[in-house]
Design an enzyme around this catalytic site. Structure first.
Site: not given
Ligand code: MG
Length: 444
Positions: A95, A235, A237, A239
């Protein structure tokens, strides 16, 4: 109790989350998914390809059919679960963490990430048999996940209107997986895109991956210099998302969530789900539309679990750091769907004007040193105080006490020797007073 699994998956540096541990965990995950069909995705971290090979090997060795989605955002991978009728998904991403970290995030067929509690069920399957040589799982890859995700998002917003308005956006990909989707998505929507940190690079050379105000100063400068309508940063990844308005003001995650509520609840009904750490602005906006707020413990899996329970009754979910769930797409936090909704909202009025619709609150945050049981004692004191005084309180994660125009939460840190006290109020002085009052109560 879980030994490897944290709030959201198994996380470690390369000498902790080694290829051999990843293989063993993947075998347990494969047994948990009963040898079904499992998707594997990863972000761009340097250890990603090695861990991907170990994970695929582990899953296949216990009989799972595995489909490698390649380097895609987490919301893309989670969106593909239903589309490919998979039984689960393993996403190799840490993440927003620094590049030396990596993690295995496990998502079930409903799109709900496996929490610490359910991680314990997986760990009980660490020891077990391999599949027979002629029953090992097939391994294939699927290269169009990002395109399919883009197409689904475009269907869910008013693309014609966005194309007419042509918002001018600065997109800060932070060298993460946003690099493979953001420009394609927003160009397809007809936006004018000014790119920042758009080269996929697992060392994150452009800026640290977490989109805090401090880390996105480059974006803020660029929005102002380019006279853009807004800036968006994700960020690693993809999300989590934050916005910058046309005046260069940083819009923190829970405000992005409150704005999303304005954009969605104005058009459709439903309740909202959030963690006990989000701004009171969320509750204010919900009450404006007659929507109830359901509070969960802090952690994305708990949000998704609650959204799933509420089914059609849930319109939107969101956490304080800018992860927003649009259930019409999936139960994953989706920073790209949120960004597309911003583009749609800009057709109506500037982002600063949307921001003016949100109530203003001030935050104060402190840490109080405490170890082990001491932490629980402190939280216990606050809970007893709240009960004795008949205050409105929620104790799903620490204790949150709500007042008319303010709230305070006292919770044990999961990673440090301290408890955290966080207060929000209409003035800074009142927030400071609340933090101090509850520090005294907690420490006895
Ligand atoms: Mg994330």
């Amino acid at each position: 109790m879980s030994h490897y699994f944290g709030t959201n998956g198994v996380r470690g540096r390369f000498d902790e989350l080694t290829p051999s541990l990843a293989l063993k965990l993947a075998q347990a995950i494969g047994r948990y998914f009963k040898g079904g069909k499992v998707l594997v995705a990863r972000d761009c971290r340097l250890t990603g390809p090695i861990l991907r090979s170990a994970v695929i090997s582990g899953l296949s060795s216990v009989g799972c059919e595995t489909i490698d989605l390649g380097v895609v955002s987490s919301p893309t991978a989670e969106f593909m679960l239903k589309r490919l009728e998979a039984d689960g998904c393993v996403i190799i991403t840490a993440s927003h963490n620094t590049p030396e970290w990596n993690a295995l995030k496990v998502v079930d067929e409903q799109g709900i990430a496996v929490s610490r509690e359910r991680g314990g069920d997986i760990e009980r399957l660490l020891e077990g048999d391999l599949a027979d040589w002629d029953k090992v799982g097939a391994i294939s890859s699927h290269g169009s996940a990002t395109q399919e995700h883009i197409d689904a998002i475009v269907e869910l917003v008013d693309a014609d209107r966005i194309m007419e308005r042509e918002p001018r956006l600065v997109l800060d990909c932070g060298n993460g997986t946003a690099s493979v989707i953001a420009e394609r998505l927003f160009k397809k929507l007809g936006c004018e895109c000014i790119m920042l940190n758009e080269d996929l690079d697992g060392t994150f050379p452009g800026r640290p991956s977490e989109p805090t105000e401090r880390n996105v100063q480059g974006l803020i400068r660029k929005v102002k210099a380019e006279k853009a309508d807004a800036g968006i940063a994700w960020d690693a990844d993809g999300d989590r998302v934050i916005f910058v308005d046309e005046m260069g003001r940083y819009i923190i995650g829970d405000k992005a969530f409150a704005l999303s509520m304005l954009w969605k609840l104005g058009k459709s009904e439903g309740d909202v789900v959030t963690t006990v750490a989000t701004s009171k602005a969320v509750e204010d906006v919900a009450s404006r539309f007659g929507s109830a707020v359901h509070y969960t413990a802090i952690g994305a899996p708990y949000l998704s679990e609650r959204m799933h329970e509420l089914g059609d009754g849930a319109a939107l979910g969101g956490e304080e750091v800018g992860g927003i769930i649009w259930p019409e797409l999936s139960l994953a936090k989706d920073g790209f769907m949120t960004g597309a909704k911003l583009a749609e909202a800009l057709c109506e009025k500037p982002l600063s004007a949307w921001l003016d619709e949100l109530p203003v609150y001030f935050n104060v945050k402190i840490k109080v040193p405490a170890k082990g049981e001491e932490k629980d004692e402190m939280v216990g004191r606050v809970l007893r105080y709240a009960k004795a005084k008949k205050l409105e309180s929620i104790d799903v994660d620490g204790v949150r006490v709500d007042f008319k125009d303010a709230w305070v939460i006292v919770r044990p840190s999961g990673t440090e020797d301290c408890i955290r006290i966080f207060a929000e109020a209409k003035t800074r002085k009142e927030a400071e007073r609340l933090v101090e009052e509850f520090r005294k109560i907690a420490t006895g």
